[in-house]
Design an enzyme around this catalytic site. Sequence first.
Site, short mmCIF file in Angstrom:
data_model
loop_
_atom_site.label_atom_id
_atom_site.label_comp_id
_atom_site.label_asym_id
_atom_site.label_seq_id
_atom_site.Cartn_x
_atom_site.Cartn_y
_atom_site.Cartn_z
N ARG A 1 -4.70 -9.95 3.90
CA ARG A 1 -5.00 -9.86 2.46
C ARG A 1 -3.72 -9.45 1.75
O ARG A 1 -3.23 -8.34 1.97
CB ARG A 1 -6.11 -8.83 2.29
CG ARG A 1 -6.68 -8.69 0.91
CD ARG A 1 -7.80 -7.65 0.91
NE ARG A 1 -8.29 -7.44 -0.42
CZ ARG A 1 -7.71 -6.64 -1.32
NH1 ARG A 1 -6.63 -5.96 -1.01
NH2 ARG A 1 -8.23 -6.52 -2.52
N LYS B 1 0.80 -1.23 0.00
CA LYS B 1 0.00 0.00 0.00
C LYS B 1 0.83 1.28 0.00
O LYS B 1 2.02 1.27 0.34
CB LYS B 1 -0.99 -0.03 1.17
CG LYS B 1 -2.19 -0.89 0.79
CD LYS B 1 -3.36 -0.73 1.67
CE LYS B 1 -4.50 -1.57 1.07
NZ LYS B 1 -5.56 -1.81 2.02
N1 HH2 Z 1 -7.71 -3.02 0.24
C1 HH2 Z 1 -7.96 -2.89 -1.09
C2 HH2 Z 1 -9.10 -3.47 -1.65
N2 HH2 Z 1 -9.96 -4.18 -0.89
N3 HH2 Z 1 -10.59 -5.05 1.22
C3 HH2 Z 1 -10.38 -5.18 2.54
N4 HH2 Z 1 -11.23 -5.87 3.31
N5 HH2 Z 1 -9.28 -4.62 3.14
C4 HH2 Z 1 -8.36 -3.89 2.43
O1 HH2 Z 1 -7.40 -3.38 3.04
C5 HH2 Z 1 -8.57 -3.73 1.03
C6 HH2 Z 1 -9.72 -4.33 0.44
C7 HH2 Z 1 -7.02 -2.12 -1.95
O2 HH2 Z 1 -6.01 -2.92 -2.48
P1 HH2 Z 1 -5.99 -3.64 -3.92
O3 HH2 Z 1 -7.15 -4.56 -4.11
O4 HH2 Z 1 -4.66 -4.27 -4.07
O5 HH2 Z 1 -6.05 -2.45 -4.97
P2 HH2 Z 1 -7.25 -1.78 -5.78
O6 HH2 Z 1 -8.27 -1.26 -4.82
O7 HH2 Z 1 -6.56 -0.68 -6.56
O8 HH2 Z 1 -7.86 -2.82 -6.68
#
Ligand code: HH2
Length: 276
Positions: free
Chosen positions: A256, A221
Amino acid sequence: MLRTRSGALPLDRVVLVGILNATPDSFSDGGVHLDPARAAAAAAEMVAAGARMLDVGAESTRPGAVPVPAEEERRRLLPVLRAVRDAVGVPISVDTTKADVARRALEAGADLVNDVSAGRFDPGMLPLCAASGVPVVLMHMQGTPATMQQDPRYTDVVTEVTEFLAERAQAAAEAGVAPDAIVLDPGIGFGKTVEHNCRLLRRLDLIAALGYPILVGVSRKGFFGGLLGGRGAEARLHGTAAAAALAVAGGARLLRVHDVGAMRDVVAVAEAVAGA
Ligand code: HH2
């Protein structure tokens, strides 16, 4: 223990949740897993590397992201989800804030809902989880992805996030979700400065004291960029490892992550030390 249609997930050991984003624009794996066959292969690799659950999403929630219409989200998500479902047997969560998308995903083989709005963006979400009998992850976010990083402010971030999560767990229970099907998440990076994220990770024990399993998402992040001189997403593995270990020490039961193999080692060591 989380009970899902793809089997029980014992939480006595930390569960690694592998991330699959069926999006063109996710901050770290955007575009990679839009293709169902590639996503299925990546899913199988993550499970082989130690993921006991997968999280599939089709709407980026990175800072500044604009919402995706439900139809487009379904169009991206469902083929990938079906291919991943065929490829692996572990429980799969669907990362969405829309009840209609969640319903279609549950029909296509998803086992849990991961709602970064904790049921606030769509009033149909918590009743759907209750009626379907599936576990739900309720995450804290200040604002919306489009604006959340503009000027996040708290008087006391740990107290405010803890109170918010307690209130959302109550809302889920009132909608009919079983208490043992509720997972809470402090929402690292969602409307938070570097300092807010650090405070939350430092006092995760206070959120864990609410009595629900805690999921933490720190993987690659932006706040590591902030702590490590503007480092890009591809160079945040060691920062992620440090935060993941401290999250485990603070009581996180689900992590995650993008880099499942590396985090498996991190978790094995962190769990051994935390339990010694
Ligand atoms: N972070 C992201 C997306 N979904 N869900 C939960 N429960 N907790 C989190 O910290 C979380 C989440 C953001 O990360 P990522 O999916 O890698 O990126 P993007 O939102 O750009 O798809």
